[in-house]
Design a protein around this motif. Structure first.
Motif, short mmCIF file in Angstrom:
data_model
loop_
_atom_site.label_atom_id
_atom_site.label_comp_id
_atom_site.label_asym_id
_atom_site.label_seq_id
_atom_site.Cartn_x
_atom_site.Cartn_y
_atom_site.Cartn_z
N UNK A 220 44.54 30.24 39.23
CA UNK A 220 44.09 30.52 40.59
C UNK A 220 43.85 32.01 40.70
N UNK A 221 42.83 32.40 41.44
CA UNK A 221 42.55 33.82 41.64
C UNK A 221 41.91 34.01 43.00
N UNK A 222 42.31 35.08 43.69
CA UNK A 222 41.79 35.37 45.03
C UNK A 222 41.58 36.87 45.17
N UNK A 223 40.53 37.26 45.88
CA UNK A 223 40.44 38.65 46.29
C UNK A 223 41.43 38.81 47.44
N UNK A 224 42.01 40.00 47.57
CA UNK A 224 43.05 40.22 48.57
C UNK A 224 42.85 41.57 49.26
N UNK A 225 43.48 41.72 50.42
CA UNK A 225 43.52 43.01 51.07
C UNK A 225 44.67 43.81 50.47
N UNK A 226 44.72 45.09 50.73
CA UNK A 226 45.78 45.93 50.19
C UNK A 226 45.27 46.74 49.01
N UNK A 227 46.17 47.28 48.24
CA UNK A 227 45.75 48.17 47.15
C UNK A 227 45.16 47.42 45.96
N UNK A 228 45.63 46.22 45.69
CA UNK A 228 45.05 45.43 44.59
C UNK A 228 43.72 44.85 45.03
N UNK A 229 42.85 44.60 44.06
CA UNK A 229 41.56 43.97 44.36
C UNK A 229 41.66 42.45 44.36
N UNK A 230 42.57 41.93 43.54
CA UNK A 230 42.72 40.48 43.43
C UNK A 230 44.15 40.13 43.05
N UNK A 231 44.52 38.89 43.33
CA UNK A 231 45.81 38.34 42.93
C UNK A 231 45.50 37.12 42.07
N UNK A 232 46.14 37.07 40.91
CA UNK A 232 45.89 36.01 39.94
C UNK A 232 47.19 35.27 39.67
N UNK A 233 47.13 33.96 39.70
CA UNK A 233 48.27 33.11 39.36
C UNK A 233 48.03 32.63 37.94
N UNK A 234 48.99 32.88 37.06
CA UNK A 234 48.84 32.52 35.65
C UNK A 234 49.96 31.61 35.20
N UNK A 235 49.66 30.81 34.19
CA UNK A 235 50.62 29.87 33.64
C UNK A 235 50.50 29.91 32.13
N UNK A 236 51.64 29.91 31.43
CA UNK A 236 51.65 30.00 29.97
C UNK A 236 52.86 29.26 29.41
N UNK A 237 52.85 29.07 28.07
CA UNK A 237 53.97 28.39 27.41
C UNK A 237 55.26 29.20 27.51
N UNK A 238 55.14 30.49 27.24
CA UNK A 238 56.32 31.35 27.17
C UNK A 238 55.89 32.79 27.44
N UNK A 239 56.81 33.72 27.35
CA UNK A 239 56.51 35.12 27.64
C UNK A 239 55.47 35.68 26.67
N UNK A 240 55.57 35.34 25.41
CA UNK A 240 54.60 35.84 24.43
C UNK A 240 53.19 35.36 24.77
N UNK B 103 52.15 34.37 27.72
CA UNK B 103 51.78 35.04 28.96
C UNK B 103 51.30 36.47 28.69
N UNK B 104 52.01 37.18 27.87
CA UNK B 104 51.64 38.56 27.56
C UNK B 104 50.24 38.62 26.92
N UNK B 105 49.96 37.68 26.02
CA UNK B 105 48.64 37.63 25.38
C UNK B 105 47.55 37.34 26.42
N UNK B 106 47.85 36.44 27.34
CA UNK B 106 46.86 36.08 28.37
C UNK B 106 46.63 37.26 29.32
N UNK B 107 47.69 37.95 29.70
CA UNK B 107 47.53 39.13 30.57
C UNK B 107 46.72 40.20 29.84
N UNK B 108 46.93 40.34 28.56
CA UNK B 108 46.15 41.31 27.78
C UNK B 108 44.67 40.95 27.81
N UNK B 109 44.36 39.64 27.74
CA UNK B 109 42.95 39.23 27.83
C UNK B 109 42.37 39.55 29.20
N UNK B 110 43.18 39.42 30.25
CA UNK B 110 42.73 39.82 31.59
C UNK B 110 42.40 41.31 31.57
#
Length: 145
Positions: A92-112, A114-121
């Motif tokens: 899920x992803x939405x543009x938002x008000x405030x200092x961030x441009x967007x808020x993204x909801x992410x889901x992954x198997x584990x922290x590793x 998740x970290x790889x997916x955030x890096x791709x973002x």
């Protein structure tokens, strides 16, 4: 839109595979009348589609995060959505008000994972930086109407 249309939408939100007879019963209509109403809701865009809700727990995707996204320059929401849409862990992803441009909801198997997916973002050309928080437990998880 009236209360019958709303009942039809509640029915298909509960079960997108409901038969026209089931939808009609819930809305107080015959199956053919329910089909006509549902077809009209689809044609007008009130119902944008039907989907399966996957229990990501069964896939082993149990690690959730909300990620604030800060963009380079001023990309359009469409350009940002295209970049984020290429990453399957973004659910899920939405543009938002405030200092961030967007808020993204992410889901992954584990922290590793998740970290790889955030890096791709972060590697997306329109992204400058991110700020993440990891979900510890869900307190309320309601389906949307």
């Amino acid at each position: 839109m009236d209360s019958i249309d709303e009942e039809i939408m509640r029915c298909v939100v509960r079960n997108a595979r409901s038969t026209y007879a089931e939808i009609g019963e819930a809305a107080g209509l015959s199956a053919p009348a329910a089909k006509r109403r549902l077809d009209r809701l689809v044609a007008t865009g009130a119902v944008r589609g039907f989907t399966a809700l996957i229990d990501t727990q069964t896939m082993g995707w149990r690690t959730e995060a909300f990620v604030e996204v800060y963009c380079k320059g001023n990309p359009t929401p469409g350009a940002l959505g295209e970049s984020l849409g290429e990453i399957p862990e973004v659910i899920e992803a939405c543009t938002v008000s405030g200092s961030a441009d967007a808020m993204v909801h992410m889901l992954a198997r584990d922290i590793t994972h998740l970290e790889q997916a955030i890096q791709r973002v972060r590697e997306a050309p329109v992204i400058d930086r991110t700020k993440s928080v990891i979900v510890l437990s869900r307190l309320i998880d309601r389906p949307r109407l």
